[in-house]
Structure formats: C-alpha cells, structure tokens
Design a protein around this motif. Structure first.
Motif, PDB file in Angstrom:
ATOM      1  N   ILE A 182     -10.670  -0.282   8.241  1.00 22.35           N
ATOM      2  CA  ILE A 182      -9.542   0.647   8.365  1.00 22.35           C
ATOM      3  C   ILE A 182      -9.908   2.005   7.781  1.00 22.35           C
ATOM      4  CG2 ILE A 182      -7.186   1.139   7.605  1.00 22.35           C
ATOM      5  CD1 ILE A 182      -6.615  -1.846   7.696  1.00 22.35           C
ATOM      6  N   SER A 183     -10.580   1.991   6.632  1.00 19.01           N
ATOM      7  CA  SER A 183     -10.998   3.242   5.984  1.00 19.01           C
ATOM      8  C   SER A 183     -11.955   4.026   6.872  1.00 19.01           C
ATOM      9  CB  SER A 183     -11.661   2.927   4.639  1.00 19.01           C
ATOM     10  OG  SER A 183     -12.089   4.096   3.996  1.00 19.01           O
ATOM     11  N   HIS A 184     -12.774   3.308   7.619  1.00 22.27           N
ATOM     12  CA  HIS A 184     -13.739   3.956   8.514  1.00 22.27           C
ATOM     13  C   HIS A 184     -13.028   4.785   9.582  1.00 22.27           C
ATOM     14  CE1 HIS A 184     -17.370   4.464  10.952  1.00 22.27           C
ATOM     15  NE2 HIS A 184     -16.687   4.011  11.997  1.00 22.27           N
ATOM     16  N   PHE A 185     -11.876   4.313  10.062  1.00 23.94           N
ATOM     17  CA  PHE A 185     -11.146   5.010  11.123  1.00 23.94           C
ATOM     18  C   PHE A 185     -10.139   6.027  10.586  1.00 23.94           C
ATOM     19  CE2 PHE A 185     -12.290   1.067  13.497  1.00 23.94           C
ATOM     20  CZ  PHE A 185     -13.003   1.679  14.522  1.00 23.94           C
ATOM     21  N   THR A 186      -9.602   5.789   9.403  1.00 28.17           N
ATOM     22  CA  THR A 186      -8.510   6.619   8.891  1.00 28.17           C
ATOM     23  C   THR A 186      -8.910   7.563   7.769  1.00 28.17           C
ATOM     24  OG1 THR A 186      -7.846   4.953   7.253  1.00 28.17           O
ATOM     25  CG2 THR A 186      -6.872   4.791   9.467  1.00 28.17           C
ATOM     26  N   ASN A 187     -10.051   7.312   7.149  1.00 28.00           N
ATOM     27  CA  ASN A 187     -10.515   8.096   5.985  1.00 28.00           C
ATOM     28  C   ASN A 187      -9.611   7.935   4.769  1.00 28.00           C
ATOM     29  OD1 ASN A 187     -12.863   9.233   7.175  1.00 28.00           O
ATOM     30  ND2 ASN A 187     -11.585  10.721   8.266  1.00 28.00           N
ATOM     31  N   ILE A 188      -8.753   6.912   4.781  1.00 29.37           N
ATOM     32  CA  ILE A 188      -7.982   6.605   3.577  1.00 29.37           C
ATOM     33  C   ILE A 188      -8.937   6.022   2.546  1.00 29.37           C
ATOM     34  CG2 ILE A 188      -6.112   5.193   2.602  1.00 29.37           C
ATOM     35  CD1 ILE A 188      -4.844   5.152   5.375  1.00 29.37           C
ATOM     36  N   PRO A 189      -8.874   6.475   1.297  1.00 28.91           N
ATOM     37  CA  PRO A 189      -9.792   5.965   0.266  1.00 28.91           C
ATOM     38  C   PRO A 189      -9.779   4.445   0.186  1.00 28.91           C
ATOM     39  CG  PRO A 189      -8.601   7.852  -0.562  1.00 28.91           C
ATOM     40  CD  PRO A 189      -7.992   7.512   0.777  1.00 28.91           C
ATOM     41  N   LEU A 190     -10.964   3.843   0.150  1.00 30.62           N
ATOM     42  CA  LEU A 190     -11.087   2.387   0.176  1.00 30.62           C
ATOM     43  C   LEU A 190     -10.397   1.733  -1.017  1.00 30.62           C
ATOM     44  CD1 LEU A 190     -12.267  -0.171   1.447  1.00 30.62           C
ATOM     45  CD2 LEU A 190     -14.377   0.269   0.180  1.00 30.62           C
ATOM     46  N   GLY A 191     -10.525   2.347  -2.197  1.00 29.18           N
ATOM     47  CA  GLY A 191      -9.904   1.777  -3.390  1.00 29.18           C
ATOM     48  C   GLY A 191      -8.405   1.635  -3.259  1.00 29.18           C
ATOM     49  N   ILE A 192      -7.761   2.642  -2.642  1.00 21.47           N
ATOM     50  CA  ILE A 192      -6.311   2.607  -2.428  1.00 21.47           C
ATOM     51  C   ILE A 192      -5.958   1.540  -1.391  1.00 21.47           C
ATOM     52  CG2 ILE A 192      -4.337   3.921  -1.552  1.00 21.47           C
ATOM     53  CD1 ILE A 192      -5.635   6.441  -2.707  1.00 21.47           C
ATOM     54  N   LEU A 193      -6.738   1.465  -0.330  1.00 23.45           N
ATOM     55  CA  LEU A 193      -6.475   0.497   0.732  1.00 23.45           C
ATOM     56  C   LEU A 193      -6.560  -0.940   0.230  1.00 23.45           C
ATOM     57  CD1 LEU A 193      -8.183   1.781   4.020  1.00 23.45           C
ATOM     58  CD2 LEU A 193      -5.807   1.059   3.732  1.00 23.45           C
ATOM     59  N   THR A 194      -7.614  -1.246  -0.512  1.00 22.57           N
ATOM     60  CA  THR A 194      -7.780  -2.623  -0.992  1.00 22.57           C
ATOM     61  C   THR A 194      -6.608  -3.052  -1.858  1.00 22.57           C
ATOM     62  OG1 THR A 194      -9.137  -1.806  -2.840  1.00 22.57           O
ATOM     63  CG2 THR A 194     -10.297  -2.625  -0.914  1.00 22.57           C
ATOM     64  N   PHE A 195      -6.115  -2.130  -2.665  1.00 21.42           N
ATOM     65  CA  PHE A 195      -4.993  -2.469  -3.533  1.00 21.42           C
ATOM     66  C   PHE A 195      -3.712  -2.657  -2.723  1.00 21.42           C
ATOM     67  CE2 PHE A 195      -1.334  -1.245  -6.168  1.00 21.42           C
ATOM     68  CZ  PHE A 195      -1.439  -2.211  -7.143  1.00 21.42           C
ATOM     69  N   ILE A 196      -3.429  -1.722  -1.816  1.00 21.76           N
ATOM     70  CA  ILE A 196      -2.191  -1.776  -1.033  1.00 21.76           C
ATOM     71  C   ILE A 196      -2.150  -3.034  -0.155  1.00 21.76           C
ATOM     72  CG2 ILE A 196      -0.899  -0.681   0.845  1.00 21.76           C
ATOM     73  CD1 ILE A 196      -1.737   2.024  -0.281  1.00 21.76           C
ATOM     74  N   LEU A 197      -3.259  -3.346   0.517  1.00 23.63           N
ATOM     75  CA  LEU A 197      -3.283  -4.498   1.429  1.00 23.63           C
ATOM     76  C   LEU A 197      -3.188  -5.822   0.694  1.00 23.63           C
ATOM     77  CD1 LEU A 197      -5.958  -3.458   4.096  1.00 23.63           C
ATOM     78  CD2 LEU A 197      -3.471  -3.305   4.230  1.00 23.63           C
ATOM     79  N   ASN A 198      -3.540  -5.823  -0.585  1.00 21.51           N
ATOM     80  CA  ASN A 198      -3.461  -7.059  -1.366  1.00 21.51           C
ATOM     81  C   ASN A 198      -2.064  -7.317  -1.938  1.00 21.51           C
ATOM     82  OD1 ASN A 198      -5.959  -8.754  -1.771  1.00 21.51           O
ATOM     83  ND2 ASN A 198      -6.834  -6.718  -2.147  1.00 21.51           N
ATOM     84  N   ILE A 199      -1.211  -6.286  -1.983  1.00 17.51           N
ATOM     85  CA  ILE A 199       0.110  -6.419  -2.617  1.00 17.51           C
ATOM     86  C   ILE A 199       0.946  -7.564  -2.035  1.00 17.51           C
ATOM     87  CG2 ILE A 199       2.355  -5.293  -2.912  1.00 17.51           C
ATOM     88  CD1 ILE A 199       0.883  -2.670  -3.398  1.00 17.51           C
TER      89      ILE A 199
END
Length: 285
Positions: free
Chosen positions: A50-67
């Motif tokens: 997802i980060s590869h396509f959106t450029n959203i920081p990976l650290g933020i993504l991993t945390f949000i998707l795990n919630i």
C-alpha cells in the motif's frame, strides 16, 4: 519484597528485549528488504504494498492497519497478549520511521533476502520469546484456530503465502520469489530463537533389540533411558519400549545407533519442554 523486585526485574527485562527485537526487525525491513522491493508477510507485507502506491509512511500504515486486530484480540484472546503485541507494533513502527532515511546496505537481491531474513527473523523471535507478537494476523489465526480444524501455523502460512504471492503483481515475480526466500529464512530463525538451538526431542523406540540399543544410547550419547512395558496390538507380543529425551542436534546420531542394531526399528520423535536435573547428559569417559 524480594519477590516484588524480581517481578519488576523480569518485566523490565522483557520490555527491553522486546524493544531490541523490534529494533532488529526494523533494521531487517528498512536496511535490507524494503529498499530492494522484498516484502515480509502479514500486515507488514500488505502495508509495504500500500505504501508503494500511496507514499503513506510505512510506520504509520503498519500501526493503523493493526488497530482492528488489537480490538478483536483484546476481546477474544485477552489483554496481556494483545498489549504485548501492541507494544511490539508501536516499537517497530517507530523503528521503521527512524531507519527510513538510511540507505540500504546492499543492492544484491540475494544478499538482501538472506541477511534481511536473518535479522528480521532474529528480531521477531526475540519478541515472540518474550510474550509478544509482531502482527495482527497472528491474533486472527489464534481466534480461527479455535473455530476450525487448521492450526495457527497453517493459517499464518496460508495468509502469508497469499500476501507474498501478491507481491509478484506489484514488484515482479522475481521479487516475490526473493520475498519467499527471506520469509522462510526468517521462519527458521524464529524457530531457533523461540525453541532454542538445543531444543529437546522425546523419542520412542520399538525394537526387539531394545537391550542393545538402550546400552548403546547410554554409552555413546550419555543419556538416561526409560523402558516402558508395551504389547503389540496385532500379535499381542510383549516388548519393552525405549523412551529417551535428547537434543535436536543428537537426533541424527540416535537414529544411526538404533538402525545400526535394527534396521526395522520404529522410531517416533516429538518436541517436548523439559525441566529437571535428570535431563542433563552424563559425562562420557
């Protein structure tokens, strides 16, 4: 009072080791795997794509998707494991953000797969050994394990295989194959860290030459053995069954000893957790 301080020491040690594990996992990802488009399994693998396509920081993504998985786990499994997992995810999410600006050490894809898998697996193993987890997918696997015929390991393996295969459509099939290499190396390191390189194995041996085999095991391996009274279900012939506990590294030598006396001997092996002084090897002179 002493017990209280020992409890504090134990918890503090676990927290520090989980931080160390999260740091190593972050290094494995950001310094080796991600710069070479090699992904990990689980929520992290999904986050990388997802980060590869959106450029959203990976650290933020991993945390949000795990919630969502934290919420499910807290209700279905319990707070201790879920909080430990939350702490681990927060730590490596921060670590990923810290190591992001550092360029990858190597552009050799095979070296990146091998060393990334080793370092990531080492970090995950340390976290799991201290009661935590690195991925919300494991929480789902634990819940599904109670409601299906599949084990936690099988569910996680299927989930990760699907994610790693998906990487072929995003980064190319060569990168997907390298991701599988890194994944299986990481799994092996996790196994060594969690179970220990000296993992204990319980062995049952059924042979008509049990006396010779028993003596050879005691003489050549220095292990004590126990003889269990048994009887064949088909012929009803009474026989002694050898029971011995050895380390994983001694399995090959044990088989050699057994089949040296009886090629038809039945040997069954299983992993066990051991305690007690009687397990320690006797000195062989």
């Amino acid at each position: 009072m002493i017990k209280k301080y020992m409890n504090i020491y134990s918890k503090t040690t676990k927290v520090l080791l989980m931080i160390l594990g999260a740091t190593l996992y972050s290094i494995g990802l950001e310094i080796f795997l991600i710069p070479n488009n090699i992904i990990d399994g689980g929520i992290v693998g999904i986050s990388i794509m997802i980060s590869h396509f959106t450029n959203i920081p990976l650290g933020i993504l991993t945390f949000i998707l795990n919630i969502p998985f934290f919420v499910i786990g807290y209700k279905q499994i319990g707070k201790t494991f879920t909080i430990s997992t939350l702490f681990s995810v927060v730590c490596y999410s921060i670590g990923i953000s810290i190591f992001k600006p550092i360029p990858g050490i190597t552009q050799d894809i095979l070296l990146a797969s091998v060393f990334g898998g080793i370092i990531a697996g080492l970090g995950i193993g340390i976290i799991i050994r201290n009661g935590g987890s690195t991925d919300g997918a494991e929480i789902v696997a634990i819940i599904l394990d109670k409601r299906s015929t599949f084990s936690v390991g099988q569910i996680v393996l299927f989930f990760n295989f699907f994610i790693l295969t998906s990487a072929g459509f995003v980064f190319g099939w060569d990168r997907a194959m390298y991701s599988l290499i890194a994944y299986f190396i990481a799994i092996k390191l996790i196994d060594i860290i969690v179970e220990g390189i000296d993992e204990s194995k319980a062995v049952f041996i059924i042979s008509s030459k049990h006396e010779d085999i028993s003596q050879a095991i005691m003489d050549r391996l220095g292990r004590g053995i126990t003889l269990l009274n048994g009887k064949g279900g088909y012929k009803g012939v009474a026989t002694d069954v050898i029971y011995v506990v050895v380390s994983r590294l001694e399995i090959s030598k044990l088989k050699s000893i057994v089949h040296g006396f009886d090629e038809n001997a039945l040997v069954t092996i299983g992993s066990v957790d051991t305690s007690g002084k009687s397990y320690k090897k006797k000195a062989i002179h």
